[in-house]
Scaffold this motif. Structure first.
Motif, PDB file in Angstrom:
ATOM      1  N   TYR A   1       0.839  -1.199   0.000  1.00 12.58           N
ATOM      2  CA  TYR A   1       0.000   0.000   0.000  1.00 12.58           C
ATOM      3  C   TYR A   1       0.870   1.243   0.000  1.00 12.58           C
ATOM      4  N   CYS A   2       0.270   2.341  -0.459  1.00 15.28           N
ATOM      5  CA  CYS A   2       0.912   3.653  -0.374  1.00 15.28           C
ATOM      6  C   CYS A   2      -0.120   4.655   0.105  1.00 15.28           C
ATOM      7  N   THR A   3       0.337   5.812   0.537  1.00 14.73           N
ATOM      8  CA  THR A   3      -0.553   6.739   1.223  1.00 14.73           C
ATOM      9  C   THR A   3      -0.386   8.159   0.700  1.00 14.73           C
ATOM     10  N   LYS A   4      -1.495   8.789   0.387  1.00 16.02           N
ATOM     11  CA  LYS A   4      -1.548  10.232   0.133  1.00 16.02           C
ATOM     12  C   LYS A   4      -1.801  10.891   1.487  1.00 16.02           C
ATOM     13  N   VAL A   5      -0.826  11.605   2.005  1.00 16.72           N
ATOM     14  CA  VAL A   5      -0.928  12.165   3.348  1.00 16.72           C
ATOM     15  C   VAL A   5      -1.724  13.465   3.303  1.00 16.72           C
ATOM     16  N   GLY A   6      -2.734  13.563   4.149  1.00 18.81           N
ATOM     17  CA  GLY A   6      -3.565  14.758   4.210  1.00 18.81           C
ATOM     18  C   GLY A   6      -2.825  15.949   4.797  1.00 18.81           C
ATOM     19  N   LYS A   7      -3.121  17.131   4.273  1.00 21.69           N
ATOM     20  CA  LYS A   7      -2.452  18.341   4.744  1.00 21.69           C
ATOM     21  C   LYS A   7      -3.042  18.860   6.055  1.00 21.69           C
ATOM     22  N   THR A   8      -4.357  18.756   6.201  1.00 21.65           N
ATOM     23  CA  THR A   8      -5.031  19.306   7.376  1.00 21.65           C
ATOM     24  C   THR A   8      -5.254  18.268   8.458  1.00 21.65           C
ATOM     25  N   HIS A   9      -5.667  17.075   8.038  1.00 21.33           N
ATOM     26  CA  HIS A   9      -5.954  15.993   8.985  1.00 21.33           C
ATOM     27  C   HIS A   9      -5.214  14.725   8.554  1.00 21.33           C
ATOM     28  N   PRO A  10      -3.876  14.721   8.723  1.00 22.15           N
ATOM     29  CA  PRO A  10      -3.131  13.512   8.360  1.00 22.15           C
ATOM     30  C   PRO A  10      -3.462  12.330   9.264  1.00 22.15           C
ATOM     31  N   GLU A  11      -4.127  12.601  10.395  1.00 25.14           N
ATOM     32  CA  GLU A  11      -4.451  11.540  11.352  1.00 25.14           C
ATOM     33  C   GLU A  11      -5.733  10.783  10.989  1.00 25.14           C
ATOM     34  N   GLU A  12      -6.381  11.137   9.867  1.00 26.63           N
ATOM     35  CA  GLU A  12      -7.602  10.482   9.424  1.00 26.63           C
ATOM     36  C   GLU A  12      -7.434  10.029   7.981  1.00 26.63           C
ATOM     37  N   MET A  13      -8.037   8.888   7.630  1.00 26.48           N
ATOM     38  CA  MET A  13      -7.876   8.448   6.239  1.00 26.48           C
ATOM     39  C   MET A  13      -9.021   7.548   5.763  1.00 26.48           C
ATOM     40  N   TYR A  14      -9.177   7.553   4.457  1.00 28.22           N
ATOM     41  CA  TYR A  14     -10.014   6.597   3.739  1.00 28.22           C
ATOM     42  C   TYR A  14      -9.100   5.565   3.085  1.00 28.22           C
ATOM     43  N   ILE A  15      -9.542   4.300   3.079  1.00 29.48           N
ATOM     44  CA  ILE A  15      -8.781   3.220   2.456  1.00 29.48           C
ATOM     45  C   ILE A  15      -9.488   2.804   1.177  1.00 29.48           C
ATOM     46  N   VAL A  16      -8.763   2.892   0.068  1.00 32.27           N
ATOM     47  CA  VAL A  16      -9.272   2.485  -1.255  1.00 32.27           C
ATOM     48  C   VAL A  16      -8.511   1.226  -1.640  1.00 32.27           C
ATOM     49  N   SER A  17      -9.206   0.117  -1.880  1.00 31.00           N
ATOM     50  CA  SER A  17      -8.501  -1.156  -1.961  1.00 31.00           C
ATOM     51  C   SER A  17      -9.056  -2.100  -3.028  1.00 31.00           C
ATOM     52  N   ALA A  18      -8.257  -3.138  -3.304  1.00 35.15           N
ATOM     53  CA  ALA A  18      -8.621  -4.252  -4.185  1.00 35.15           C
ATOM     54  C   ALA A  18      -7.685  -5.403  -3.836  1.00 35.15           C
TER      55      ALA A  18
END
Length: 420
Positions: A161-178
């Protein structure tokens, strides 16, 4: 022609142009539209084609490891940050004699706890199953690619996996997967090259220069889906308790941001409809050895094909998952170009299942899993025919519309911005 008529026509043309210009300006100013417009059918097909170089990518084999290396190289070329692999041990069950009783399944089967399976089957049905005979693959090149069996015993496997790090809320994320593994002695082009390519294409677009998001997005490719969702289960087991923890303390870095939603993609291309009676050249029904009609899938993608968005109505977070599904439905209606979306409550047998009681979770796919696929509506499922050349541009376009749907929804949820 009368002058008043000419003037009226000019006024009408001018009015239409006046409306068109603001609409075009609005699209140019809409970051979601800008991002969705970067999806391209030929690029999507090329990514699927690249995955098929590794045959069916059966878990535990060298072709599976080579495919993981290729995926990692592609993600690096996109500029996707923080590429990681999650390692876990998997024990391959011993081969069973052909006449052995079915292997016991976990409670409720792969789909999860009892009572959380798919919907009732109806209509014409065709056989389903997993092809385990390499000689049914007529293409010698593909047969050679898929020759190595999954190893016996316990061995190390990896998700990536790799991650697009959020600028405002890096502590929250959505997971897009297959899931990137397959089976059946084909190329696993649809199951699940189509979903893997979709996730990779979104990673490419969100990783481009000038694209920022408020919240983080993780692009995950699971392994061992076909053996019981083992790769996604390992991720949940290893990472669930790390959510939202800053490491090192005070660094502003969150190795496992808090999960806000899980969006799985599994089989995106084939919605040809219910099997129909097969007929011989004279138009007569073809019968099997028992005198029963033989059914086959229609050859063309049906005009009423759609992107199926599923949530699990019996999961602990069904309400949140349903809201997420309908948000994606709205994104499809605004940003997808060819095929509509439908929402169904029977998510089952895919990698969103391990997440569904922990975070709102949905699955995008070609058909309603419990009913359509369970009734044999996809004749290529786990078969030698799941190869790139089986599918037409109409089929690939359905997958691209799923990509448009997910990209549009996630861009809004993550707060995407595009600088000029």
């Amino acid at each position: 022609m009368h002058k008043p008529f000419i003037r009226a026509a000019c006024y009408a043309l001018g009015a239409s142009l006046a409306l068109a210009v603001p609409a075009a300006q609005a699209q140019a100013a809409d970051p979601v539209h800008v991002l969705v417009s970067q999806l391209d059918l030929e690029q999507y097909k090329a990514t699927i084609k690249g995955l098929t170089r590794f045959g069916d990518r059966r878990q535990g084999t060298q072709r599976n490891r080579d495919a993981l290396d290729w995926i990692e190289a592609q993600l690096k070329s996109y500029g996707c940050a923080n590429i990681e692999r999650l390692a876990y041990d998997f024990t391959q069950p011993a081969p069973r004699p052909a006449n052995a009783a079915p292997r016991p399944q976990p409670e409720g089967g792969r789909g999860g706890p009892a009572g959380q399976g798919g919907s009732t089957l109806f209509g014409n049905r065709a056989p389903t199953g997993v092809n385990n005979d390499p000689m049914l693959q007529a293409d010698e090149r593909i047969r050679a690619l898929d020759a190595e069996p999954a190893p016996a015993g316990t061995s190390k496997r990896h998700d990536i996996y790799c991650t697009k790090v959020g600028k405002t809320h890096p502590e929250e994320m959505y997971i897009v997967s297959a899931h990137m593994d397959g089976m059946g002695f084909g190329e696993a082009a649809n199951d699940d090259g189509s979903g893997t390519a979709l996730v990779m294409e979104l990673a490419r677009i969100f990783s481009a220069a000038g694209v920022e998001t408020e919240r983080s997005i993780r692009f995950a490719l699971w392994n061992n889906e076909e053996t019981g969702l083992n790769g996604s289960r390992a991720y949940v087991e290893q990472r669930r308790d790390l959510q939202g923890l800053e490491s090192p303390k005070g660094s502003g870095k969150y190795p496992e941001p808090k999960w806000l939603g899980l969006i799985q993609h599994d089989m995106m291309l084939w919605d040809h409809g219910m099997p129909v009676p097969k007929r011989d050249p004279q138009g007569r029904p073809v019968l099997d050895a028992k005198g029963q009609p033989v059914f086959e899938s229609p050859k063309e993608q049906r005009l009423e094909a759609d992107v199926n968005i599923e949530f699990q109505s019996n999961s602990k977070l069904a309400d949140g998952s349903a809201k997420l599904a309908w948000f994606f439905h709205a994104a499809n209606g605004k940003y997808a170009t060819n095929y509509p979306a439908v929402v169904g409550p029977h998510m089952t047998n895919t990698d969103s299942t391990p997440f569904m009681d922990l975070v709102p979770s949905i699955s995008l796919r070609e058909n309603e899993r419990g009913m359509h696929i369970g009734a044999g509506w996809d004749p290529n499922w786990h078969q030698p025919s799941d190869v790139f050349t089986t599918y037409s541009d109409k089929d690939f376009l359905l997958g691209l519309n799923a990509a448009q749907t997910t990209l549009a929804a996630v861009a809004q949820l993550a707060g995407a911005k595009v600088s000029k």
